[in-house]
Design a protein around this motif. Structure first.
Motif, PDB file in Angstrom:
ATOM      1  N   ILE A 180       5.200 -12.222  -1.763  1.00 39.83           N
ATOM      2  CA  ILE A 180       4.402 -11.054  -2.133  1.00 39.83           C
ATOM      3  C   ILE A 180       4.743  -9.897  -1.209  1.00 39.83           C
ATOM      4  O   ILE A 180       4.711 -10.032   0.017  1.00 39.83           O
ATOM      5  CB  ILE A 180       2.892 -11.375  -2.060  1.00 39.83           C
ATOM      6  CG1 ILE A 180       2.539 -12.401  -3.141  1.00 39.83           C
ATOM      7  CG2 ILE A 180       2.067 -10.117  -2.250  1.00 39.83           C
ATOM      8  CD1 ILE A 180       1.100 -12.809  -3.150  1.00 39.83           C
ATOM      9  N   GLU A 181       5.063  -8.788  -1.817  1.00 36.13           N
ATOM     10  CA  GLU A 181       5.416  -7.586  -1.059  1.00 36.13           C
ATOM     11  C   GLU A 181       4.312  -6.550  -1.242  1.00 36.13           C
ATOM     12  O   GLU A 181       4.018  -6.119  -2.358  1.00 36.13           O
ATOM     13  CB  GLU A 181       6.754  -7.031  -1.542  1.00 36.13           C
ATOM     14  CG  GLU A 181       7.251  -5.838  -0.744  1.00 36.13           C
ATOM     15  CD  GLU A 181       8.578  -5.334  -1.262  1.00 36.13           C
ATOM     16  OE1 GLU A 181       8.569  -4.393  -2.080  1.00 36.13           O
ATOM     17  OE2 GLU A 181       9.619  -5.902  -0.864  1.00 36.13           O
ATOM     18  N   LEU A 182       3.701  -6.164  -0.120  1.00 38.70           N
ATOM     19  CA  LEU A 182       2.592  -5.223  -0.137  1.00 38.70           C
ATOM     20  C   LEU A 182       3.107  -3.820   0.151  1.00 38.70           C
ATOM     21  O   LEU A 182       3.873  -3.609   1.090  1.00 38.70           O
ATOM     22  CB  LEU A 182       1.555  -5.620   0.918  1.00 38.70           C
ATOM     23  CG  LEU A 182       0.211  -4.897   0.898  1.00 38.70           C
ATOM     24  CD1 LEU A 182      -0.557  -5.224  -0.366  1.00 38.70           C
ATOM     25  CD2 LEU A 182      -0.606  -5.275   2.127  1.00 38.70           C
ATOM     26  N   SER A 183       2.709  -2.854  -0.645  1.00 38.05           N
ATOM     27  CA  SER A 183       3.169  -1.483  -0.475  1.00 38.05           C
ATOM     28  C   SER A 183       2.610  -0.885   0.812  1.00 38.05           C
ATOM     29  O   SER A 183       1.420  -1.047   1.126  1.00 38.05           O
ATOM     30  CB  SER A 183       2.732  -0.627  -1.669  1.00 38.05           C
ATOM     31  OG  SER A 183       3.072   0.725  -1.468  1.00 38.05           O
ATOM     32  N   ASP A 184       3.468  -0.199   1.573  1.00 42.00           N
ATOM     33  CA  ASP A 184       3.048   0.464   2.803  1.00 42.00           C
ATOM     34  C   ASP A 184       2.544   1.882   2.557  1.00 42.00           C
ATOM     35  O   ASP A 184       1.948   2.489   3.448  1.00 42.00           O
ATOM     36  CB  ASP A 184       4.213   0.520   3.806  1.00 42.00           C
ATOM     37  CG  ASP A 184       4.619  -0.863   4.284  1.00 42.00           C
ATOM     38  OD1 ASP A 184       3.732  -1.736   4.328  1.00 42.00           O
ATOM     39  OD2 ASP A 184       5.807  -1.069   4.594  1.00 42.00           O
ATOM     40  N   ASP A 185       2.774   2.402   1.373  1.00 43.49           N
ATOM     41  CA  ASP A 185       2.372   3.767   1.054  1.00 43.49           C
ATOM     42  C   ASP A 185       0.869   3.790   0.752  1.00 43.49           C
ATOM     43  O   ASP A 185       0.415   3.159  -0.201  1.00 43.49           O
ATOM     44  CB  ASP A 185       3.154   4.267  -0.164  1.00 43.49           C
ATOM     45  CG  ASP A 185       2.866   5.730  -0.480  1.00 43.49           C
ATOM     46  OD1 ASP A 185       2.000   6.320   0.193  1.00 43.49           O
ATOM     47  OD2 ASP A 185       3.505   6.264  -1.393  1.00 43.49           O
ATOM     48  N   PRO A 186       0.069   4.509   1.552  1.00 41.99           N
ATOM     49  CA  PRO A 186      -1.383   4.527   1.314  1.00 41.99           C
ATOM     50  C   PRO A 186      -1.768   5.152  -0.021  1.00 41.99           C
ATOM     51  O   PRO A 186      -2.887   4.942  -0.504  1.00 41.99           O
ATOM     52  CB  PRO A 186      -1.924   5.350   2.491  1.00 41.99           C
ATOM     53  CG  PRO A 186      -0.760   6.165   2.957  1.00 41.99           C
ATOM     54  CD  PRO A 186       0.446   5.336   2.700  1.00 41.99           C
ATOM     55  N   TYR A 187      -0.846   5.925  -0.611  1.00 44.69           N
ATOM     56  CA  TYR A 187      -1.146   6.559  -1.893  1.00 44.69           C
ATOM     57  C   TYR A 187      -0.640   5.719  -3.069  1.00 44.69           C
ATOM     58  O   TYR A 187      -0.916   6.050  -4.224  1.00 44.69           O
ATOM     59  CB  TYR A 187      -0.524   7.957  -1.948  1.00 44.69           C
ATOM     60  CG  TYR A 187      -1.131   8.913  -0.944  1.00 44.69           C
ATOM     61  CD1 TYR A 187      -2.353   9.528  -1.187  1.00 44.69           C
ATOM     62  CD2 TYR A 187      -0.484   9.167   0.258  1.00 44.69           C
ATOM     63  CE1 TYR A 187      -2.919  10.389  -0.264  1.00 44.69           C
ATOM     64  CE2 TYR A 187      -1.034  10.042   1.198  1.00 44.69           C
ATOM     65  CZ  TYR A 187      -2.254  10.645   0.928  1.00 44.69           C
ATOM     66  OH  TYR A 187      -2.831  11.498   1.852  1.00 44.69           O
ATOM     67  N   ASP A 188       0.078   4.652  -2.768  1.00 43.05           N
ATOM     68  CA  ASP A 188       0.552   3.744  -3.814  1.00 43.05           C
ATOM     69  C   ASP A 188      -0.477   2.629  -3.980  1.00 43.05           C
ATOM     70  O   ASP A 188      -0.328   1.532  -3.451  1.00 43.05           O
ATOM     71  CB  ASP A 188       1.915   3.169  -3.433  1.00 43.05           C
ATOM     72  CG  ASP A 188       2.517   2.322  -4.551  1.00 43.05           C
ATOM     73  OD1 ASP A 188       2.083   2.491  -5.713  1.00 43.05           O
ATOM     74  OD2 ASP A 188       3.382   1.476  -4.258  1.00 43.05           O
ATOM     75  N   CYS A 189      -1.527   2.954  -4.686  1.00 41.27           N
ATOM     76  CA  CYS A 189      -2.654   2.023  -4.778  1.00 41.27           C
ATOM     77  C   CYS A 189      -3.267   2.053  -6.177  1.00 41.27           C
ATOM     78  O   CYS A 189      -2.963   2.918  -6.999  1.00 41.27           O
ATOM     79  CB  CYS A 189      -3.711   2.354  -3.724  1.00 41.27           C
ATOM     80  SG  CYS A 189      -4.303   4.052  -3.808  1.00 41.27           S
ATOM     81  N   MET A 190      -4.135   1.108  -6.408  1.00 42.05           N
ATOM     82  CA  MET A 190      -4.807   0.972  -7.693  1.00 42.05           C
ATOM     83  C   MET A 190      -6.283   1.330  -7.527  1.00 42.05           C
ATOM     84  O   MET A 190      -6.924   0.941  -6.548  1.00 42.05           O
ATOM     85  CB  MET A 190      -4.672  -0.467  -8.191  1.00 42.05           C
ATOM     86  CG  MET A 190      -5.439  -0.767  -9.476  1.00 42.05           C
ATOM     87  SD  MET A 190      -5.261  -2.501  -9.985  1.00 42.05           S
ATOM     88  CE  MET A 190      -6.184  -3.336  -8.689  1.00 42.05           C
TER      89      MET A 190
END
Length: 291
Positions: A180-190
């Motif tokens: 599982i790869e978690l996005s580091d971009d705080p704006y790349d979210c649901m």
């Protein structure tokens, strides 16, 4: 629950006023007190909100953590509720005095969220039967001034609206092992859709009439209340009677109709406030409890 002592003369004054559709603070039977809503007030959460309804002050934080889906729902995430009744809210909560009330509130929240229409739980699933998002909803009672259930439900909805969940990708290697790869971009979210999240409207029976958003003094004059969980479309998802008194069937149906009517207005007002606050962006000044 926090209580207040009233003399018989005070109770008579309140009851007689309600019968004339005039409450002590000047409201009519279907009016709410002024509601203050602020989101994103706790920095170390996925979402948070604070709501002040009269003298009732509620703080809710939501934390998203990875977990394993439940066996009976392998393709869904889920919510967990915890309610802390702070001793600062009322001396009656000192020690373990607020445990029973906290459990009662948590169980009520489980009931109104125990359906697939409130929150899209499938959107919280990362990998069926293996990984999902678990939303831990922590409710803190800071001050009790009556009408706890309504204030808590509004705060929970506002906190879920503010919740941002990081997007993840499931990578599979040649041997079939998943990573599982978690996005580091705080704006790349649901962002969760809260359009169908219900709010509770509590109707307190006082004399031969019922009122919404009762104060502690009005709650002391009521022997029975009806909790109505209502969506923004006016659909009733849960009904619960509290108190030692009784309610006749005709009054129950009348109270439910009032709950649906008042609930739709409450949802519309909350939606407008949340959208307006979100439009201000992350630079908006913090003015609430943790500002």
């Amino acid at each position: 629950m926090a209580s207040v002592s009233l003399s018989e003369a005070e109770k008579v004054y309140i009851v007689h006023g309600v019968q004339e559709d005039l409450r002590v603070d000047g409201r009519s039977c279907e009016d709410y007190r002024s509601v203050e809503v602020e989101t994103d007030v706790v920095s170390n959460t996925s979402g948070s909100a604070r709501v002040k309804l009269g003298h009732t002050d509620i703080l809710v934080g939501v934390k998203a953590e990875m977990g394993t889906p439940k066996l009976e729902k392998p393709e869904e995430g889920y919510l967990e509720f915890f309610v802390d009744c702070s001793a600062n809210a009322t001396p009656e909560f000192e020690g373990r005095g607020g445990d029973d009330l906290g459990t009662e509130i948590a169980n009520t929240l489980y009931r109104i969220f125990n359906n697939r229409s409130s929150v899209d739980l499938k959107s919280l699933c990362i990998s069926p039967r293996e990984h999902c998002w678990v939303l831990y909803v922590d409710v803190l009672l800071l001050e009790c001034g009556g009408n706890l259930f309504d204030a808590i439900s509004v705060t929970v909805k506002a906190a879920l609206f503010n919740t941002r969940i990081p997007k993840v990708r499931v990578l599979e290697d040649e041997e079939g092992a998943k990573d599982i790869e978690l996005s580091d971009d705080p704006y790349d979210c649901m962002q969760l859709s809260v359009e169908n999240v219900p709010c509770i409207v509590t109707l307190c029976k006082i004399g031969c009439r019922h009122v919404v958003d009762a104060t502690l003094q009005e709650e002391a004059c009521s022997l029975a209340s009806l909790l109505v969980s209502v969506t923004s479309e006016g659909v009733v998802t849960c009904v619960r009677k509290v108190g030692k008194g009784s309610l006749d069937p005709e009054s129950i149906f009348e109270m439910m109709e009032t709950g649906k009517r008042v609930g739709k207005v409450l949802h519309a007002s909350l939606r407008d406030v949340l959208r307006k606050e979100e439009s201000l962006g992350p630079t908006r000044p913090k003015v609430g409890f943790l500002g």
